[in-house]
Write a protein that holds these residues in place. Structure first.
Motif, PDB file in Angstrom:
ATOM      1  N   MET A 161       0.822  -1.207   0.000  1.00  0.00           N
ATOM      2  CA  MET A 161       0.000   0.000   0.000  1.00  0.00           C
ATOM      3  C   MET A 161       0.859   1.262   0.000  1.00  0.00           C
ATOM      4  O   MET A 161       0.737   2.120  -0.856  1.00  0.00           O
ATOM      5  CB  MET A 161      -0.907   0.026   1.238  1.00  0.00           C
ATOM      6  CG  MET A 161      -2.085  -0.907   1.123  1.00  0.00           C
ATOM      7  SD  MET A 161      -3.072  -0.606  -0.358  1.00  0.00           S
ATOM      8  CE  MET A 161      -4.509   0.121   0.348  1.00  0.00           C
TER       9      MET A 161
ATOM     10  N   ARG B 130      -3.482   8.957   5.552  1.00  0.00           N
ATOM     11  CA  ARG B 130      -2.928   7.791   4.862  1.00  0.00           C
ATOM     12  C   ARG B 130      -4.011   7.047   4.091  1.00  0.00           C
ATOM     13  O   ARG B 130      -4.297   5.888   4.353  1.00  0.00           O
ATOM     14  CB  ARG B 130      -2.274   6.868   5.878  1.00  0.00           C
ATOM     15  CG  ARG B 130      -0.811   6.613   5.554  1.00  0.00           C
ATOM     16  CD  ARG B 130      -0.165   5.760   6.598  1.00  0.00           C
ATOM     17  NE  ARG B 130      -0.159   6.400   7.917  1.00  0.00           N
ATOM     18  CZ  ARG B 130       0.121   5.750   9.033  1.00  0.00           C
ATOM     19  NH1 ARG B 130       0.387   4.470   9.020  1.00  0.00           N
ATOM     20  NH2 ARG B 130       0.127   6.384  10.188  1.00  0.00           N
TER      21      ARG B 130
ATOM     22  N   LEU C 134       3.885   1.483  -0.664  1.00  0.00           N
ATOM     23  CA  LEU C 134       4.740   1.542  -1.844  1.00  0.00           C
ATOM     24  C   LEU C 134       3.994   2.184  -3.007  1.00  0.00           C
ATOM     25  O   LEU C 134       4.559   2.960  -3.769  1.00  0.00           O
ATOM     26  CB  LEU C 134       5.211   0.140  -2.230  1.00  0.00           C
ATOM     27  CG  LEU C 134       6.326  -0.422  -1.340  1.00  0.00           C
ATOM     28  CD1 LEU C 134       6.710  -1.815  -1.802  1.00  0.00           C
ATOM     29  CD2 LEU C 134       7.534   0.505  -1.340  1.00  0.00           C
ATOM     30  N   ARG C 135       2.725   1.853  -3.085  1.00  0.00           N
ATOM     31  CA  ARG C 135       1.944   2.440  -4.173  1.00  0.00           C
ATOM     32  C   ARG C 135       1.835   3.952  -4.005  1.00  0.00           C
ATOM     33  O   ARG C 135       1.933   4.718  -4.953  1.00  0.00           O
ATOM     34  CB  ARG C 135       0.541   1.810  -4.216  1.00  0.00           C
ATOM     35  CG  ARG C 135       0.380   0.891  -5.414  1.00  0.00           C
ATOM     36  CD  ARG C 135      -1.031   0.417  -5.541  1.00  0.00           C
ATOM     37  NE  ARG C 135      -1.922   1.410  -6.114  1.00  0.00           N
ATOM     38  CZ  ARG C 135      -3.250   1.324  -6.057  1.00  0.00           C
ATOM     39  NH1 ARG C 135      -3.826   0.303  -5.451  1.00  0.00           N
ATOM     40  NH2 ARG C 135      -4.008   2.248  -6.616  1.00  0.00           N
ATOM     41  N   TYR C 136       1.656   4.346  -2.752  1.00  0.00           N
ATOM     42  CA  TYR C 136       1.579   5.776  -2.464  1.00  0.00           C
ATOM     43  C   TYR C 136       2.873   6.477  -2.876  1.00  0.00           C
ATOM     44  O   TYR C 136       2.882   7.488  -3.582  1.00  0.00           O
ATOM     45  CB  TYR C 136       1.303   5.991  -0.973  1.00  0.00           C
ATOM     46  CG  TYR C 136       1.484   7.410  -0.531  1.00  0.00           C
ATOM     47  CD1 TYR C 136       0.502   8.368  -0.788  1.00  0.00           C
ATOM     48  CD2 TYR C 136       2.646   7.811   0.129  1.00  0.00           C
ATOM     49  CE1 TYR C 136       0.684   9.677  -0.402  1.00  0.00           C
ATOM     50  CE2 TYR C 136       2.832   9.124   0.513  1.00  0.00           C
ATOM     51  CZ  TYR C 136       1.845  10.049   0.245  1.00  0.00           C
ATOM     52  OH  TYR C 136       2.035  11.345   0.624  1.00  0.00           O
TER      53      TYR C 136
ATOM     54  N   PHE D 111      -4.307   5.516   1.247  1.00  0.00           N
ATOM     55  CA  PHE D 111      -3.467   5.103   0.108  1.00  0.00           C
ATOM     56  C   PHE D 111      -4.301   4.698  -1.087  1.00  0.00           C
ATOM     57  O   PHE D 111      -5.245   3.983  -0.984  1.00  0.00           O
ATOM     58  CB  PHE D 111      -2.562   3.944   0.521  1.00  0.00           C
ATOM     59  CG  PHE D 111      -1.596   4.345   1.602  1.00  0.00           C
ATOM     60  CD1 PHE D 111      -1.551   3.630   2.783  1.00  0.00           C
ATOM     61  CD2 PHE D 111      -0.768   5.428   1.449  1.00  0.00           C
ATOM     62  CE1 PHE D 111      -0.673   3.995   3.771  1.00  0.00           C
ATOM     63  CE2 PHE D 111       0.107   5.788   2.444  1.00  0.00           C
ATOM     64  CZ  PHE D 111       0.151   5.075   3.623  1.00  0.00           C
TER      65      PHE D 111
ATOM     66  N   ALA E 276       5.094   5.438  -4.949  1.00  0.00           N
ATOM     67  CA  ALA E 276       5.255   5.403  -6.400  1.00  0.00           C
ATOM     68  C   ALA E 276       4.451   6.522  -7.041  1.00  0.00           C
ATOM     69  O   ALA E 276       4.923   7.205  -7.953  1.00  0.00           O
ATOM     70  CB  ALA E 276       4.796   4.050  -6.935  1.00  0.00           C
ATOM     71  N   ARG E 277       3.248   6.750  -6.502  1.00  0.00           N
ATOM     72  CA  ARG E 277       2.422   7.816  -7.064  1.00  0.00           C
ATOM     73  C   ARG E 277       3.090   9.177  -6.869  1.00  0.00           C
ATOM     74  O   ARG E 277       3.119  10.019  -7.749  1.00  0.00           O
ATOM     75  CB  ARG E 277       1.052   7.790  -6.398  1.00  0.00           C
ATOM     76  CG  ARG E 277      -0.027   7.477  -7.406  1.00  0.00           C
ATOM     77  CD  ARG E 277      -1.390   7.269  -6.796  1.00  0.00           C
ATOM     78  NE  ARG E 277      -1.695   8.054  -5.633  1.00  0.00           N
ATOM     79  CZ  ARG E 277      -2.452   7.589  -4.622  1.00  0.00           C
ATOM     80  NH1 ARG E 277      -2.928   6.371  -4.664  1.00  0.00           N
ATOM     81  NH2 ARG E 277      -2.715   8.353  -3.588  1.00  0.00           N
ATOM     82  N   ARG E 278       3.619   9.345  -5.667  1.00  0.00           N
ATOM     83  CA  ARG E 278       4.311  10.616  -5.375  1.00  0.00           C
ATOM     84  C   ARG E 278       5.516  10.799  -6.298  1.00  0.00           C
ATOM     85  O   ARG E 278       5.742  11.862  -6.833  1.00  0.00           O
ATOM     86  CB  ARG E 278       4.795  10.633  -3.925  1.00  0.00           C
ATOM     87  CG  ARG E 278       3.721  10.729  -2.893  1.00  0.00           C
ATOM     88  CD  ARG E 278       3.244  12.137  -2.758  1.00  0.00           C
ATOM     89  NE  ARG E 278       1.831  12.215  -3.056  1.00  0.00           N
ATOM     90  CZ  ARG E 278       1.114  13.325  -3.021  1.00  0.00           C
ATOM     91  NH1 ARG E 278       1.677  14.470  -2.714  1.00  0.00           N
ATOM     92  NH2 ARG E 278      -0.157  13.319  -3.303  1.00  0.00           N
TER      93      ARG E 278
END
Lengths: 536, 339
Positions: free
Chosen positions: B1, B337, B3-5, B339, B7-9
């Motif tokens: 989770m 948070r 990590l996805r956040y 996410f 990655a988006r950032r």
């Protein structure tokens, strides 16, 4: 939490400990801080003409064959202990001192003392195209402006301590040229080393000379650091370190004087001099200088190629007003490019005073009854000959509007300004000249000759064969009365032609912390710290 | 989770950088003067050199290719030369940036150290004379222009009292070779000087610029922390905690402070760009040899390669710091948070 509070309390303690003492980073008597108004363009005086650069480098790093006595203007021996001139005035022989050593630094260790080879190396650089260093510089502004390559046939070593200069024609100002700050003697041995290492440009950026201080470091626009040259051949003050702090802003320079961050600073604004003269902890040195501030017209550009336009503009400006507002009365009104203390000064030249009506009439005759537009380039830095070009430009702008001429004031950062000026992009410019020696030729040739128009120090881009003939004839004789008559004729001719309007001859001021003694300002150029000392 | 956040950032960050480099790249065309000269910083280019440079810079190819080439040069550290000094721009930035970072970080620390406690104090003693005093002072400090304050302080502390120097980072008679670019570290590494005296001189030089630069963020911080704390104290869980019998300090520390300081992390990021802007002003006033003064000099000198590079570095710095505080804020705050 604990460490943070510890940190905080120690910070407070440090603050308390240090906060109550007056700051004097320069309190160390072994070091002196001179606050200069700009960065040097080079560390070799051969390559520059600007007063700021000369002040920052030449007297500290180098010596010359001859020196000029600051009081009498007479020549005296320096690196040359004696000299002879042949009866026809074409051959000059100099006998050198034997006890002169070059600087030893991190980048160069000299193996021998000064000899004739060094002098030959120095002067041939500007003379011979095949000299290994000739090409490393694009120009030698001062020497180009006096036509060095035409005037000097050869420079050669007669023996290890004797040098001979052969001239193409008699030249009465020749010795004065050798005594200028530009004629600094370089090291031939250092040149060889650099040529071997293929690092020739370093000759002008990592200097080696024989002067009282040696180069340590330079941070552009920040400071220059010099160390004492321990084996200097002359008597030497006690300074171990000399720092040239670069402070272009006038107010900051004054503030730094007051907080003792600077020990000595040149030309503080005249308005503030009054305040400083009343304080016992500062000394103000003044010196009537050989300089002239002027307004030059780019005579290559219309309408400034017309004499009448130039005369009209000259008549339109109110000089006494400028003297009062810009120089605060600390200058003399100029009627010639030569200052009144020069022996060739033309005293009775017909003073043309402020006359807007006549100016209008002249403009109409020249074909501009309704005026025109022009740019006034105001130099962005403060100079002795012009402490505030911006203000002067504004005053002139107002004067010009009275005769229908619309002026726009232009300024750039100093290096850009000089570059664009050299390319002749200006209409008119407010600038000036400080003499390097006592000879009138030093005003005439660098400012207005054809050679100077090519080399770039002729800001009027004015090239006139009559004028060139006058000043050339003046050099062919050593008889002062005869020379004077040629210079009189030249000055009269300038009055008619008006390629530039001389505005003022200012006095030179330098303020120092009264703990500092022995700093000398020379009317012919740089400031010297050889005998400077500081009582702690 | 998470990590996805991240990655988006990171994706967003990449996007912002692309926009930034496109803008800086287009400046080469928008600035007056020759394109080759603007890109390389070389002066007086001969026609032959011009030809070879055009090929090596990829100027004979499409704009898209040119942009790719430009980015490749940026990544290689080949940022061109400064017009004024003919030195590599990147090297110059490496020399001036630490001075700015030093000044800005001390000021930021000071503003946190002073601003947070004062803000909390004002909030806890709401409407008392202390609160009024702190809030009033903060309002005054917030409204004073930094350059005015700087000049007044120079007049008082330097010119009148003679306690503090007016400019620079260190007394010029101290010869401290630049190694890290951070003055205290350099003094520690210097060998031939009186290090104690040099450190004292550096401290005195630092004091006034830091205080001046810290004044604005400190006042913002006071107002922000006070406001945030008051908000938190209104919350039901505070009342619940009090009702359950927790003492006032316990409530304040465990439930109030933590929650009130959360938005402060984000505020630090937002304040950073203002801080850098103010640092530029402060640097000019105090002749602090940082990137602000360097950039302003470059503007005066029409030094286009330096202007571009300075813009790129300062903007990147601000963007990175913003992103970092954003991420920190998210990590600390369970509510954010999502996410």
């Amino acid at each position: 939490m604990n460490s943070a509070s510890l940190c905080f309390s120690s910070l407070c303690a440090l603050l308390w400990l240090t906060g109550c003492k007056p700051v004097s980073p320069a309190s160390d008597a072994a070091g002196l801080v001179y606050c200069a108004e700009g960065s040097p363009e080079s560390f070799n005086p051969q390559l520059v003409t600007s007063g700021t650069t000369i002040d920052a480098i030449s007297q500290h790093l180098y010596d010359r064959l001859l020196d000029i006595d600051a009081l009498s203007g007479a020549l005296k021996p320096a690196l040359a202990q004696s000299w002879q001139v042949s009866p026809d005035g074409l051959v000059y022989r100099f006998k050198l001192r034997h006890d002169v050593t070059f600087h030893q630094t991190a980048y160069f260790t000299p193996s021998r003392a000064l000899n004739a080879e060094d002098v030959v190396f120095t002067f041939n650089r500007m003379l011979l195209i095949e000299h290994p260093f000739f090409q490393t510089a694009t120009e030698y502004p001062y020497f180009d402006s006096i036509d060095w390559r035409q005037r000097v046939l050869s420079v050669s070593a007669v023996s290890s301590d004797e040098v001979e200069f052969r001239l193409s024609q008699p030249d009465s100002s020749f010795l004065s040229v050798l005594a200028t700050d530009f004629a600094a003697i370089l090291s031939a041995e250092y040149g060889e080393l650099l040529a071997r290492q293929d690092e020739k440009p370093l000759l002008d950026t990592m200097p080696i000379g024989t002067g009282p201080f040696k180069f340590r470091e330079y941070q552009k626009d920040v400071l220059i650091r010099y160390y004492r040259h321990p084996t200097y051949w002359r008597a030497h003050g006690p300074l171990a370190q000399l720092v040239i702090d670069i402070v272009p802003d006038n107010t900051k320079r004054l503030a730094k004087l007051l907080t003792r961050e600077c020990d000595v600073a040149p030309i503080p604004r005249l308005a503030e001099l009054q305040m400083l003269t009343t304080r016992a902890d500062f000394g103000v040195d003044q010196q009537t200088s050989m300089n002239v501030g002027f307004w030059a017209f780019n005579t290559q550009k219309p309408p400034f190629n017309q004499v009448k336009v130039r005369q009209a503009l000259a008549l339109a400006i109110n000089k006494p007003n400028i003297l009062q507002a810009v120089y605060f009365g600390q200058a003399e009104e100029a009627t010639s490019v030569l200052p009144p203390n020069s022996w060739a000064y033309l005293a009775d030249s017909s003073r043309r005073s402020f006359n807007p009506q006549q100016a209008r009439q002249l403009l109409a005759e020249a074909g501009y009854p309704n005026g025109f537009s022009l740019d006034i380039w105001a130099m962005p830095v403060q100079r002795m000959y012009n402490p505030n070009a911006q203000k002067m430009a504004e005053l002139i702008q107002a004067d010009l509007s009275a005769i229908g001429v619309r002026a726009r004031i232009v300024s750039y950062e100093w290096n850009t300004f000089r570059r664009k000026l050299g390319q002749g992009e200006h209409d008119t410019v407010l600038i000036g000249w400080s003499a390097d020696n006592a000879d009138p030729d030093n005003f005439m040739r660098p400012l207005l000759s054809c050679a100077a128009a090519v080399s770039g120090s002729n800001r009027a881009n004015w090239c006139d064969e009559h004028f060139d003939e006058f000043i050339a004839s003046a050099l062919k004789t050593t008889e002062i009365p005869q020379r004077r008559s040629y210079y009189f004729a030249a000055q009269q001719y300038l009055q008619e032609q008006m390629p530039l309007v001389p505005i003022a001859h200012s006095k030179r001021f330098q303020v120092r912390n009264s703990a500092v003694k022995g700093v000398s300002i020379n009317p012919y150029g740089g400031v010297s710290f050889v005998h400077a000392e500081k009582t702690p | 989770m998470i990590l996805r956040y991240l990655a988006r950032r990171l994706f967003l960050l990449g996007f912002v950088f692309v926009a930034l480099t496109v803008f800086v790249f287009s400046l080469n065309y928008l600035f007056p003067g020759d394109l080759v000269s603007n890109l390389t910083g070389l002066r007086n280019i001969t026609p032959e050199q011009h030809q070879t440079l055009q090929t090596s810079l990829g100027l004979d190819q499409s704009l898209w290719q040119q942009y790719i080439e430009y980015n490749r040069r940026l990544l290689d550290g080949n940022w061109g030369l400064s017009f004024a000094s003919q030195q590599p721009v990147l090297q110059e930035i490496g020399r001036v940036l630490p001075a700015t970072l030093e000044l800005a970080s001390y000021a930021l620390c000071l503003s946190l150290l002073a601003g947070i406690p004062l803000g909390l104090l004002a909030a806890v003693r709401k409407d008392s004379w202390l609160d009024k005093f702190i809030s009033g002072m903060a309002l005054v400090g917030y409204s004073l222009p930094v350059f005015w304050l700087a000049l007044i302080c120079i007049m008082l502390f330097s010119l009148q009292l003679g306690w503090l120097p007016t400019s620079g980072r260190l007394g010029v008679l101290f010869e401290v070779p630049t190694q890290t670019g951070f003055i205290f570290a350099d003094i520690l590494l210097a060998t031939e000087i009186d290090r104690m005296a040099a450190a004292q001189s550096a401290f005195l030089h630092l004091l006034l610029p830091t205080l001046i630069l810290a004044s604005y963020p400190t006042n913002v911080m006071i107002r922000f922390v006070r406001h945030s704390m008051l908000d938190v104290l209104e919350q039901n869980y505070i009342k619940t905690a009090r009702a359950k019998g927790l003492s006032r300090p316990q409530v304040l520390y465990r439930h109030g402070l933590r929650n009130a300081l959360l938005p402060v992390t984000r505020q630090v990021g937002l304040q950073f760009s203002t801080l850098i802007t103010l640092a530029m002003l402060t640097e000019v006033i105090f002749s602090w040899p940082g990137i602000g003064q360097w950039l302003i000099d470059s503007i005066y000198q029409r030094n286009y390669p330096s202007i571009q590079a300075g813009l790129l570095v300062v903007s990147s710095l601000v963007i990175c710091v913003n992103m970092l505080t954003e991420i920190l804020h998210t990590l600390f705050n369970p509510l954010a948070r999502k996410f």
